[in-house]
Design a protein around this motif. Structure first.
Motif, short mmCIF file in Angstrom:
data_model
loop_
_atom_site.label_atom_id
_atom_site.label_comp_id
_atom_site.label_asym_id
_atom_site.label_seq_id
_atom_site.Cartn_x
_atom_site.Cartn_y
_atom_site.Cartn_z
N ALA A 102 0.83 -1.21 0.00
CA ALA A 102 0.00 0.00 0.00
C ALA A 102 0.87 1.26 0.00
CB ALA A 102 -0.91 -0.01 1.23
N LYS A 103 1.97 1.21 0.76
CA LYS A 103 2.89 2.36 0.85
C LYS A 103 3.53 2.64 -0.51
CE LYS A 103 6.83 3.85 3.70
NZ LYS A 103 7.79 3.43 4.74
N ILE A 104 3.94 1.56 -1.21
CA ILE A 104 4.55 1.71 -2.54
C ILE A 104 3.51 2.22 -3.54
CG2 ILE A 104 5.65 0.48 -4.46
CD1 ILE A 104 6.91 -1.39 -2.31
N ASP A 110 11.72 4.52 -1.86
CA ASP A 110 13.02 4.87 -1.28
C ASP A 110 13.91 3.62 -1.15
OD1 ASP A 110 14.92 6.51 -0.27
OD2 ASP A 110 14.05 6.70 1.74
N PHE A 111 14.17 2.98 -2.30
CA PHE A 111 15.00 1.76 -2.32
C PHE A 111 15.58 1.60 -3.71
CE2 PHE A 111 10.47 0.81 -2.70
CZ PHE A 111 10.40 0.15 -3.91
N ASP A 112 16.61 0.75 -3.81
CA ASP A 112 17.31 0.55 -5.09
C ASP A 112 16.89 -0.74 -5.78
OD1 ASP A 112 19.14 2.86 -4.83
OD2 ASP A 112 19.90 1.73 -3.12
N VAL A 113 16.37 -1.70 -5.01
CA VAL A 113 15.95 -2.98 -5.59
C VAL A 113 14.79 -3.52 -4.76
CG1 VAL A 113 17.67 -4.27 -4.25
CG2 VAL A 113 16.73 -5.29 -6.31
N CYS A 114 13.85 -4.15 -5.46
CA CYS A 114 12.68 -4.72 -4.79
C CYS A 114 12.63 -6.22 -5.08
CB CYS A 114 11.40 -4.04 -5.28
SG CYS A 114 9.93 -4.61 -4.40
N ILE A 115 12.61 -7.01 -4.02
CA ILE A 115 12.56 -8.47 -4.13
C ILE A 115 11.20 -8.93 -3.59
CG2 ILE A 115 13.58 -10.64 -3.27
CD1 ILE A 115 16.23 -8.96 -2.91
N ALA A 116 10.61 -9.92 -4.24
CA ALA A 116 9.32 -10.46 -3.77
C ALA A 116 9.33 -11.97 -3.87
CB ALA A 116 8.17 -9.88 -4.59
N THR A 117 8.62 -12.62 -2.96
CA THR A 117 8.46 -14.07 -3.07
C THR A 117 7.31 -14.35 -4.04
OG1 THR A 117 7.08 -13.98 -1.07
CG2 THR A 117 9.39 -14.64 -0.78
N PRO A 118 7.34 -15.50 -4.72
CA PRO A 118 6.33 -15.80 -5.76
C PRO A 118 4.89 -15.71 -5.24
CG PRO A 118 8.13 -17.39 -5.87
CD PRO A 118 8.37 -16.57 -4.64
N ASP A 119 4.66 -16.10 -3.98
CA ASP A 119 3.29 -16.10 -3.44
C ASP A 119 2.74 -14.67 -3.25
OD1 ASP A 119 5.35 -16.04 -1.38
OD2 ASP A 119 3.72 -16.02 0.08
N MET A 120 3.61 -13.67 -3.34
CA MET A 120 3.18 -12.28 -3.15
C MET A 120 2.90 -11.57 -4.48
SD MET A 120 3.17 -12.15 0.09
CE MET A 120 2.89 -10.43 0.45
N MET A 121 3.10 -12.26 -5.60
CA MET A 121 3.01 -11.58 -6.89
C MET A 121 1.59 -11.10 -7.22
SD MET A 121 5.95 -10.95 -7.80
CE MET A 121 5.65 -10.23 -9.43
N GLY A 122 0.59 -11.73 -6.63
CA GLY A 122 -0.78 -11.25 -6.81
C GLY A 122 -0.94 -9.84 -6.25
N LEU A 127 1.61 -3.05 -8.74
CA LEU A 127 2.63 -2.03 -8.49
C LEU A 127 3.42 -1.67 -9.74
CD1 LEU A 127 4.10 -3.23 -5.05
CD2 LEU A 127 2.34 -1.50 -5.46
N GLY A 128 3.14 -2.38 -10.84
CA GLY A 128 3.87 -2.14 -12.09
C GLY A 128 3.85 -0.69 -12.53
N LYS A 129 2.73 0.01 -12.28
CA LYS A 129 2.62 1.42 -12.69
C LYS A 129 3.62 2.30 -11.96
CE LYS A 129 -2.31 1.17 -13.79
NZ LYS A 129 -3.67 1.47 -13.29
N VAL A 130 3.90 1.95 -10.69
CA VAL A 130 4.84 2.74 -9.88
C VAL A 130 6.27 2.27 -10.11
CG1 VAL A 130 5.51 3.43 -7.54
CG2 VAL A 130 3.08 3.15 -8.10
N LEU A 131 6.46 0.95 -10.05
CA LEU A 131 7.82 0.39 -10.08
C LEU A 131 8.37 0.21 -11.49
CD1 LEU A 131 7.58 -2.31 -7.25
CD2 LEU A 131 8.38 0.05 -7.09
N GLY A 132 7.51 -0.10 -12.46
CA GLY A 132 7.96 -0.36 -13.83
C GLY A 132 8.79 0.75 -14.43
N PRO A 133 8.26 2.00 -14.44
CA PRO A 133 9.02 3.10 -15.06
C PRO A 133 10.37 3.37 -14.38
CG PRO A 133 6.72 3.72 -14.70
CD PRO A 133 6.93 2.42 -13.99
N ARG A 134 10.49 2.97 -13.11
CA ARG A 134 11.74 3.19 -12.37
C ARG A 134 12.69 1.99 -12.47
NH1 ARG A 134 7.61 5.64 -9.71
NH2 ARG A 134 7.96 7.73 -8.83
N GLY A 135 12.27 0.94 -13.17
CA GLY A 135 13.11 -0.25 -13.29
C GLY A 135 13.22 -1.03 -11.99
#
Length: 226
Positions: A102-104, A110-122, A127-135
């Motif tokens: 929700a925060k993202i 405020d981070f350089d890399v984002c890691i997620a476990t497969p069960d969290m991908m839903g 978050l693609g709209k926020v994280l995608g353009p920033r890589g």
């Protein structure tokens, strides 16, 4: 009127525009541009003979360089339960699940890399709209959607470099700091170049690596002989 500083123009005079240098000589020349108070990042730009519009000619990957990149990355992990605990113990800077998502979503990055476990991908998918353009979007291909959370955090803390070709078929990557000693820079750059060579798509015919240029944050580029 040139938009470059006097210092930059003086540095540029040390290089003939069409000059090519063996890697060790190119690094030596680049280190002559270590004339600022801050520790400049060193970047390599590799122009590839690919067609970026063809899906089977895209070049992307990630690598932990022999001497790191002189920067410890801020790692955000989206996980719950045991995997969240593993992330905290593994040195992640931020760990969470629904609250963190929700925060993202509200724009916090405020981070350089984002890691997620497969069960969290839903949860992570939107978050693609926020994280995608920033890589920053976690992806299985980049190794940032994983159950091996501790190992992945360790790699990024050591300075794992992620890259992909841009629309012009050029790869840009940070390969260290200008205050690294010459051997460290040469070994890092050589490891990166070898790795990119090994990623040559089968569909690419003709010359794969067309040019290699080294530069520091505030320096002119130095072309490397292939």
């Amino acid at each position: 009127m040139s938009k470059h500083s006097k210092r930059y123009r003086n540095d540029a005079k040390k290089i003939k525009s069409d000059a090519l240098f063996p890697l060790a000589d190119a690094v030596n020349l680049l280190k002559q541009f270590d004339n600022l108070k801050f520790n400049q990042s060193v970047e390599v730009a590799i122009r590839l003979g690919i067609d970026p519009k063809q899906a089977d000619q895209l070049v992307r990957g990630s690598i932990v360089l022999p001497h790191g990149i002189g920067k410890s990355l801020r790692v955000c992990v989206i996980a719950k339960g045991d995997k969240a605990e593993e992330a905290r113990n593994g040195g992640a800077d931020t760990v969470g699940d629904t609250d963190l998502v929700a925060k993202i979503k509200d724009g916090w990055t405020d981070f350089d890399v984002c890691i997620a476990t497969p069960d969290m991908m839903g949860l992570v998918g939107p978050l693609g709209k926020v994280l995608g353009p920033r890589g920053l979007m976690p992806s299985p291909r980049a190794g940032t959607v994983t159950m091996d959370v501790a190992k992945t955090i360790k790699e990024y803390k050591a300075g794992k470099v992620e890259f992909r070709n841009d629309k012009a078929g050029i790869i840009h990557a940070i390969v260290g700091k200008i205050k690294f000693d010459k051997t460290q820079l040469v070994e890092n750059i050589d490891a990166f170049l070898q790795y990119v060579q090994n990623l040559k798509p089968v569909a690419v015919k003709g010359v794969y690596v067309k040019s290699i240029t080294l530069s520091a944050t505030m320096s002119p580029g130095v072309r490397v002989a292939l």
